[in-house]
Design an enzyme around this catalytic site. Structure first.
Site, PDB file in Angstrom:
ATOM      1  N   GLY A  58      13.273   1.913   3.604  1.00  0.00           N
ATOM      2  CA  GLY A  58      13.406   3.137   2.830  1.00  0.00           C
ATOM      3  C   GLY A  58      12.428   4.156   3.377  1.00  0.00           C
ATOM      4  CB  ALA A  59      12.869   7.635   4.557  1.00  0.00           C
ATOM      5  NE  ARG A 100      13.951   0.781  10.558  1.00  0.00           N
ATOM      6  CZ  ARG A 100      14.757   0.701   9.494  1.00  0.00           C
ATOM      7  NH1 ARG A 100      14.247   0.480   8.285  1.00  0.00           N
ATOM      8  NH2 ARG A 100      16.062   0.846   9.620  1.00  0.00           N
ATOM      9  CG  ASP A 247      16.698   6.972   5.987  1.00  0.00           C
ATOM     10  OD1 ASP A 247      15.745   6.193   6.056  1.00  0.00           O
ATOM     11  OD2 ASP A 247      17.697   6.752   5.287  1.00  0.00           O
ATOM     12  CG  ASN A 257      21.439   7.743   3.481  1.00  0.00           C
ATOM     13  OD1 ASN A 257      20.235   7.469   3.360  1.00  0.00           O
ATOM     14  ND2 ASN A 257      22.338   7.309   2.624  1.00  0.00           N
TER      15      ASN A 257
END
Length: 356
Positions: A58-59, A100, A247, A257
């Site tokens: 999750g961002a 990431r 995101d 996303n």
């Protein structure tokens, strides 16, 4: 907009990411829903690996985790000089940065701390260390406050009835409450959320494993569907609005996303259903002009070839993008922690940041 609820009135869940006594604590999301476990991380490398392997995801959550990784370095560094400390700091920064590529919150949090440190290089080393720890905690606390505001903004504009969401943009995806999670929790508290449809979200099943677990834990009325059932429930008139996380949102309103989001946006347009994205200002990247510039993470083929650790396909080539990009033309509105942004997004997002 008036904030009417406190976080503890909306969820019984603890924070998904915390830092205390030289330790980063994170809910291990890989184990859910079979096991709820908070794990301790005491090295920068272990925090980076937790981000990479999606122990935390999750961002906003990975942004906070990365910030706490720098706090961990600051408090555990054995450097005897400021130069030695800064060498280690930049190494820790790069280690966390290279985990990431798609979620902008990761880079936003790391760069915020890096900029602060570089502005205080003349300060005593102990003060620099304290700055890092305090700023990391501030990032986490601000995330909770931002989510609370988004929850109330979203509840004002979304219709009463049934919502559909994708992946997990709930409390687990943030420090606490969630982006989408805050909106649906406020609506649940208000009595305006009748049903929350949850896409299972292949290949990692964040909807089935995580969203179904956390929302049912807090007493929301949820119903899980296979990803390929979404069009049918829309066609049946069972969805009043779609609400998803983001995101990375870029200057023209395009956003990245979880893979499968774009598909929902196109279906929403076909069925005349409002489609909203929810994200804090820290998820908006005004340096990119369009979604074509967003780097898209490609993950291991094993995520597609297996399910729950069991092999479900022969050894064939796999394409496994973790995200897709939804063009802004499909977006009804973007719910931020400052206000709801409406089209034209290029002009109104620029205006939003001009108000800062």
């Amino acid at each position: 907009m008036e904030v009417r609820y406190k976080p503890e009135e909306l969820t019984k869940l603890p924070r998904s990411v915390e830092y205390k006594e030289r330790t980063v604590y994170m809910i291990n999301q890989r184990l859910l829903p079979r096991e709820f476990k908070v794990e301790a991380f005491r090295t920068v490398e272990s925090v980076a690996e937790a981000i990479k392997n999606m122990t935390v995801r999750g961002a906003p959550a990975i942004g906070a985790a990365a910030a706490f990784g720098l706090a961990l370095y600051a408090e555990t560094s054995k450097a005897k000089s400021k130069d030695e400390f800064m060498d280690g700091f930049y190494k820790a920064y790069e280690t966390l940065k290279n985990t990431r590529p798609t979620a902008v919150n990761l880079f936003w949090a790391l760069n915020r701390i890096k900029k602060l440190v570089e502005e205080h290089l003349e300060d005593p080393l102990d003060e620099i260390k304290s700055l890092i720890v305090n700023e990391a905690q501030k990032i986490a606390d601000e995330d909770v406050e931002a989510n609370l505001r988004m929850g109330h903004y979203g509840a004002e504009v979304l219709p009463e009835g049934n919502l559909l969401t994708h992946c997990n943009a709930g409390s687990l995806a943030t420090v606490h409450l969630g982006t989408v999670g805050a909106v649906v929790r406020v609506m649940h508290k208000d009595g305006s959320l009748k049903l929350l449809w949850l896409d299972e979200t292949r290949p990692v099943l964040q909807g089935a494993r995580l969203s179904a677990w956390e929302y049912s834990y807090d007493g929301l009325n949820v119903k899980l569907i296979a990803d390929n059932a979404a069009a049918f429930v829309m066609q049946q008139g069972l969805v009043d609005a779609i609400i998803v996380g983001a995101d990375r949102i870029v200057a023209n309103g395009d956003f990245a996303n979880k893979i499968g989001t774009y598909m929902l946006a196109v279906l929403a347009r076909e069925h005349g259903i409002p489609f909203f994205a929810v994200a804090p200002l820290s998820s908006i990247d005004m340096s990119l002009k369009s979604g074509k510039e967003i780097p898209i993470e490609e993950r291991s083929p094993e995520e597609v070839l297996t399910c729950g650790g069991c092999r479900i396909a022969p050894d064939v080539p796999v394409y496994n993008p973790a995200f897709d990009v939804t063009p802004h033309k499909y977006v009804t509105g973007i719910i931020t922690d400052k206000r709801v942004v409406w089209p034209p997004f290029k002009r109104n997002l620029k205006k939003l940041f001009g108000e800062q």
